[in-house]
Motif scaffolding. Structure first.
Motif, PDB file in Angstrom:
ATOM      1  N   THR A 186       0.759  -1.162  -0.057  1.00 14.11           N
ATOM      2  CA  THR A 186       0.021   0.061   0.011  1.00 14.11           C
ATOM      3  C   THR A 186       0.831   0.992   0.155  1.00 14.11           C
ATOM      4  O   THR A 186       1.962   1.450   1.173  1.00 14.11           O
ATOM      5  CB  THR A 186      -1.028   0.197   1.201  1.00 14.11           C
TER       6      THR A 186
ATOM      7  N   LEU B 171      -5.101   2.712   5.102  1.00 12.98           N
ATOM      8  CA  LEU B 171      -4.388   1.690   5.180  1.00 12.98           C
ATOM      9  C   LEU B 171      -5.165   0.399   5.606  1.00 12.98           C
ATOM     10  O   LEU B 171      -5.968   0.249   6.573  1.00 12.98           O
ATOM     11  CB  LEU B 171      -3.334   1.539   6.252  1.00 12.98           C
TER      12      LEU B 171
ATOM     13  N   ALA C 227      -2.503  -4.922   5.657  1.00 11.36           N
ATOM     14  CA  ALA C 227      -1.665  -4.293   4.835  1.00 11.36           C
ATOM     15  C   ALA C 227      -0.261  -5.182   5.601  1.00 11.36           C
ATOM     16  O   ALA C 227       0.112  -4.907   6.838  1.00 11.36           O
ATOM     17  CB  ALA C 227      -1.386  -2.877   5.084  1.00 11.36           C
TER      18      ALA C 227
ATOM     19  N   VAL D  61       4.117  -1.211   3.678  1.00 11.59           N
ATOM     20  CA  VAL D  61       3.592   0.253   3.514  1.00 11.59           C
ATOM     21  C   VAL D  61       4.616   0.881   2.882  1.00 11.59           C
ATOM     22  O   VAL D  61       5.866   0.900   3.266  1.00 11.59           O
ATOM     23  CB  VAL D  61       3.256   0.442   4.781  1.00 11.59           C
TER      24      VAL D  61
ATOM     25  N   GLN E 252      -2.512   0.645  -4.444  1.00 12.45           N
ATOM     26  CA  GLN E 252      -2.336  -0.564  -4.200  1.00 12.45           C
ATOM     27  C   GLN E 252      -1.339  -1.208  -5.203  1.00 12.45           C
ATOM     28  O   GLN E 252      -1.651  -0.943  -6.453  1.00 12.45           O
ATOM     29  CB  GLN E 252      -3.389  -1.633  -3.917  1.00 12.45           C
TER      30      GLN E 252
END
Ligand SMILES: [Zn+2]
Length: 214
Positions: free
Chosen positions: A78, A99, A103, A106, A187
């Motif tokens: 993400t 978020l 996830a 990151v 994404q």
């Protein structure tokens, strides 16, 4: 499917962390000198350009970059756009970001990416960083990898290195030096592969983000 190369190009004239030496390329065989092929000796710091931090970067005798699992380095990620933050990314900032609850990877796009427009090679000490409480928040949510768009994820001249220690101590992979200028929040499929250097504290890495990969 679209592939974004979010890696910096390794070259002698590039920004390095606070005056560390940049890459050099020394020919050891050269076609124009009568050799059959061109072969070079490369020299660069382990945290040059777009790179991955291994636990042993800050924790003595901890695992090296050669042990980081491809299963963490490759997978859905993400990308958060936090460009409006001027100094520190805090847990509250992440709480308010989009978020997904599951996830695992990151990536943090900040105002730092604009520093890559500056081709002078100057190192900017006032980069946006991840605050220790945000690191703890990510660790508690089970995040396995976090990336940022400058040469460190930690406040410049941090007295206690709590950002690196919290992430690396929990086995979270850190990517630094991402060039996220051309990518927007959303994404992606992340592919980030450091060199497999025995016990290495870090390694430059080619990193790509794949959009619409399915
Ligand atoms: Zn680092």
């Amino acid at each position: 499917m679209k592939i974004y190369d979010v890696s910096l190009t390794l070259q002698s004239a590039m920004t390095t962390y606070d005056g560390e030496p940049g890459p050099t390329v020394t020919p050891i065989k050269a076609i124009d000198k009568g050799d059959a092929a061109n072969v070079s000796l490369y020299s660069f710091g382990s945290h040059t350009g777009t790179h991955i931090d291994a636990p042993v970067h800050f924790i003595p005798a901890a695992p090296g970059v050669d042990t980081i699992m491809p299963e963490v380095l490759i997978g859905p990620a993400t990308l958060l756009d936090l460009s409006s933050i001027s100094e520190a990314i805090t847990a509250a900032d992440l709480q308010g970001a989009e978020l997904p609850p599951d996830a695992a990877r990151v990536l943090l796009k900040t105002r730092n990416s604009r520093y890559w427009d500056d081709v002078s090679g100057e190192f900017h000490r006032d980069f946006v960083y991840l605050a220790p409480d945000a690191c703890r928040w990510l660790v508690d949510r089970g995040v396995r990898l976090v990336g940022i768009d400058y040469l460190s994820i930690e406040q410049f001249a941090s007295p206690d290195h709590a950002t690196h220690l919290t992430l690396l101590g929990a086995g979270v992979v850190i990517i630094e030096g991402l060039d996220l200028r051309a990518v927007h929040a959303g994404q992606y499929m992340l592919v980030a592969l450091p060199l497999k250097i025995k016990d290495g504290d870090g390694s430059p890495s080619r990193v790509v983000l794949i959009d619409d990969w399915e």
